[in-house]
Design a protein around this motif. Sequence first.
Motif, mmCIF file in Angstrom:
data_model
loop_
_atom_site.group_PDB
_atom_site.id
_atom_site.type_symbol
_atom_site.label_atom_id
_atom_site.label_comp_id
_atom_site.label_asym_id
_atom_site.label_seq_id
_atom_site.Cartn_x
_atom_site.Cartn_y
_atom_site.Cartn_z
ATOM 1 N N LEU A 167 0.883 -1.491 -0.092
ATOM 2 C CA LEU A 167 0.248 0.390 0.173
ATOM 3 C C LEU A 167 0.432 0.912 -0.220
ATOM 4 O O LEU A 167 0.784 1.985 -0.750
ATOM 5 C CB LEU A 167 -1.197 0.169 1.107
ATOM 6 N N ARG A 168 1.605 0.995 0.630
ATOM 7 C CA ARG A 168 2.560 2.198 0.859
ATOM 8 C C ARG A 168 3.285 2.828 -0.379
ATOM 9 O O ARG A 168 3.196 3.751 -0.871
ATOM 10 C CB ARG A 168 3.654 2.283 2.171
ATOM 11 N N ILE A 169 3.732 1.526 -1.131
ATOM 12 C CA ILE A 169 4.821 1.627 -2.311
ATOM 13 C C ILE A 169 3.588 2.044 -3.693
ATOM 14 O O ILE A 169 4.402 3.094 -4.699
ATOM 15 C CB ILE A 169 5.116 0.374 -2.870
ATOM 16 N N VAL A 170 2.565 2.045 -3.233
ATOM 17 C CA VAL A 170 1.867 2.379 -4.507
ATOM 18 C C VAL A 170 0.706 3.710 -4.436
ATOM 19 O O VAL A 170 0.605 3.762 -5.053
ATOM 20 C CB VAL A 170 0.582 1.163 -5.259
ATOM 21 N N GLY A 171 1.096 4.257 -3.590
ATOM 22 C CA GLY A 171 0.812 5.846 -3.149
ATOM 23 C C GLY A 171 0.066 5.778 -2.462
ATOM 24 O O GLY A 171 -1.099 6.826 -2.082
ATOM 25 N N GLU A 177 16.224 -2.891 -2.846
ATOM 26 C CA GLU A 177 16.302 -3.963 -1.936
ATOM 27 C C GLU A 177 14.922 -4.038 -1.970
ATOM 28 O O GLU A 177 14.683 -4.823 -2.145
ATOM 29 C CB GLU A 177 16.356 -3.138 -0.429
ATOM 30 N N ARG A 178 13.851 -3.355 -1.705
ATOM 31 C CA ARG A 178 12.243 -3.576 -2.057
ATOM 32 C C ARG A 178 11.749 -4.233 -3.205
ATOM 33 O O ARG A 178 11.642 -5.501 -2.993
ATOM 34 C CB ARG A 178 11.313 -2.027 -1.597
ATOM 35 N N SER A 179 12.731 -3.763 -4.199
ATOM 36 C CA SER A 179 12.803 -4.527 -5.670
ATOM 37 C C SER A 179 12.628 -5.688 -5.664
ATOM 38 O O SER A 179 12.696 -6.912 -6.168
ATOM 39 C CB SER A 179 13.436 -3.657 -7.253
ATOM 40 N N ALA A 191 10.289 -8.974 -6.548
ATOM 41 C CA ALA A 191 11.088 -10.015 -7.630
ATOM 42 C C ALA A 191 10.010 -11.047 -6.947
ATOM 43 O O ALA A 191 10.171 -11.952 -8.035
ATOM 44 C CB ALA A 191 11.768 -9.306 -7.772
ATOM 45 N N ALA A 192 10.999 -11.381 -6.033
ATOM 46 C CA ALA A 192 11.027 -12.354 -5.560
ATOM 47 C C ALA A 192 9.348 -13.328 -5.103
ATOM 48 O O ALA A 192 9.141 -14.808 -5.198
ATOM 49 C CB ALA A 192 11.894 -13.040 -4.079
ATOM 50 N N LEU A 193 8.901 -12.323 -4.642
ATOM 51 C CA LEU A 193 7.278 -13.134 -4.569
ATOM 52 C C LEU A 193 6.775 -13.246 -5.740
ATOM 53 O O LEU A 193 5.176 -13.813 -5.768
ATOM 54 C CB LEU A 193 6.465 -11.603 -3.254
ATOM 55 N N VAL A 249 2.578 -5.160 -9.913
ATOM 56 C CA VAL A 249 2.380 -3.807 -10.088
ATOM 57 C C VAL A 249 2.996 -2.701 -9.005
ATOM 58 O O VAL A 249 4.054 -2.053 -9.363
ATOM 59 C CB VAL A 249 1.193 -3.351 -9.836
ATOM 60 N N VAL A 250 3.354 -4.061 -7.791
ATOM 61 C CA VAL A 250 4.606 -3.271 -7.298
ATOM 62 C C VAL A 250 6.072 -3.278 -7.468
ATOM 63 O O VAL A 250 6.351 -1.858 -7.488
ATOM 64 C CB VAL A 250 4.470 -3.851 -6.064
ATOM 65 N N GLN A 251 6.158 -4.210 -8.455
ATOM 66 C CA GLN A 251 7.313 -3.962 -8.823
ATOM 67 C C GLN A 251 7.423 -3.059 -9.902
ATOM 68 O O GLN A 251 8.499 -2.423 -9.536
ATOM 69 C CB GLN A 251 7.716 -5.770 -9.333
#
Length: 518
Positions: free
Chosen positions: A448-452, A479-481, A485-487, A503-505
């Motif tokens: 939620l934070r990453i998508v704004g 780092e979050r990417s 990517a693993a998820l 989408v988060v990626q």
Amino acid sequence: MDAALGRALSQLPTAEPSLAEARRLLAQRREEFPEPMRVALVGRVSAGKSTLVNALLGEPVMATGQTELTLNVCRLRHTPTPELTIHYQDGRIARAAAATVEELANLTAHHRTADPAFLAAVDHAVFGYPSPRLADFDLIDTPGLDSVFASDTASTLSYLRLRGPELDPDAGSEPAVAAAARERARKADALVHVFSSRGRSAGEDELLRDFKRAATELTSPITAIGALTKVERYWRHDRQDVLAVGRTVADRLMREGGANRQLYELRPLASLVGAAAGSFTGQDFADLTALATDITPALLTRKVGFGPGFAGDALDGFPVPAPRRASLLDRFSAHGITLACDLIRQGIDDPAELRRELHGRSGMTGFWQLLRDHFVLRADLIKLQSLISEADELAARSGGAVDPRLRRATVEITEMAYQEHAFDELTVVRNHYAGMLRFSLADAADALRIVGERGYSAALRLGLPSTAPSEQLSVRARERSGHWAALAIDPACSGPTRRACRVVQRSLDALIAATATG
């Protein structure tokens, strides 16, 4: 957006009667899309909607009182000079330049008019007003959804295009909020659901029952925020932090009332104090200063806690006459009087500064920012989402054989969603609140934070301080990417959850590119 709607309209010939409704709707939406977002306040009678409007605007624009006042739906919007436009049920439109707040009150308040036939003929009013706080979005004030005046409820439902139970004017049917607010208002882009605090434990149980009735009918957290108004009622001489008490009540309502997936947030507000902050006079300031200066804090707190007794004639030694004490108590509440006097004792000696402090401490400054951050910054996306839903409904209404021209028009609209990554981000938010994503609590909060959802700056998206340098932002984004990517390839993730990971990626890829050039 304008070009896409133009292409959609070009698919609908004006000479074809069967396409007239679709053409009218798309033409209207094309005209409305550049306009400011429309945020409607809805709730039960006397929930404090008009008071909340005044508190948000910082000045007394809407008529308020202890009884049911608001009759007509009223849309407030920013204009250079005041103007009032009346839209009648039969389609007529009347405009009055240089309109006044009093004229608006005459139109929208039951107790101010002697011409009920005129009021019944009005569909809604648009009041243009030069308030800088209307620059971000329009506000729509509505009659209570459980009005004893059946025509009032019908007016609200009709304007907002909310589907509720059929009204029987002869029987005086009164649909409750839970029955009325069945879907997102289409003449408003977003809703503020207003609930009024009761002030006692028994009252809180009643409020919880109201909230539960409404909870299952509230809309998506993307387009709906709740306001728990009049938390001044929680004030006692030994419990003066009313916002903290209101937060406890709001949390209980969200937890036990079942609205966690329908409201983005339920915010407690000392709305009476917020409204008083924008309307008190020079005489009020002088009276508050006299109370703060001449009466000890302990005595003032004890006396104002008596309520009506504080406004009586029996208070010896009080520097403010009884009628003016009564006026202060009615508008500020006991909490507002003690708060204002405390601020004056702390050194505030300017009315403008007192206004700012009271507005902030009432919770209204933060609430305005919440509305702006949550609604206005994604206004185009919310409008696009609504437009796509309407386009789908137009096609569905055609039955099994959809006119190819209508299908092509709807495709022009729906394709806009695929061209906007921000729309994919909005889909992640919507699917989260719908319970469709299978993430851990930590991953859900991160997504939620990453998508704004918590803000649009790179620092907010990455959970870093606003002062974080570009290098730190870039390291965190990479780092979050890797994590997402693993998820995305984890066999446990599938369907909407896997699509959300991608989408988060992509959001993180954009942040990496932005921080690299920053």
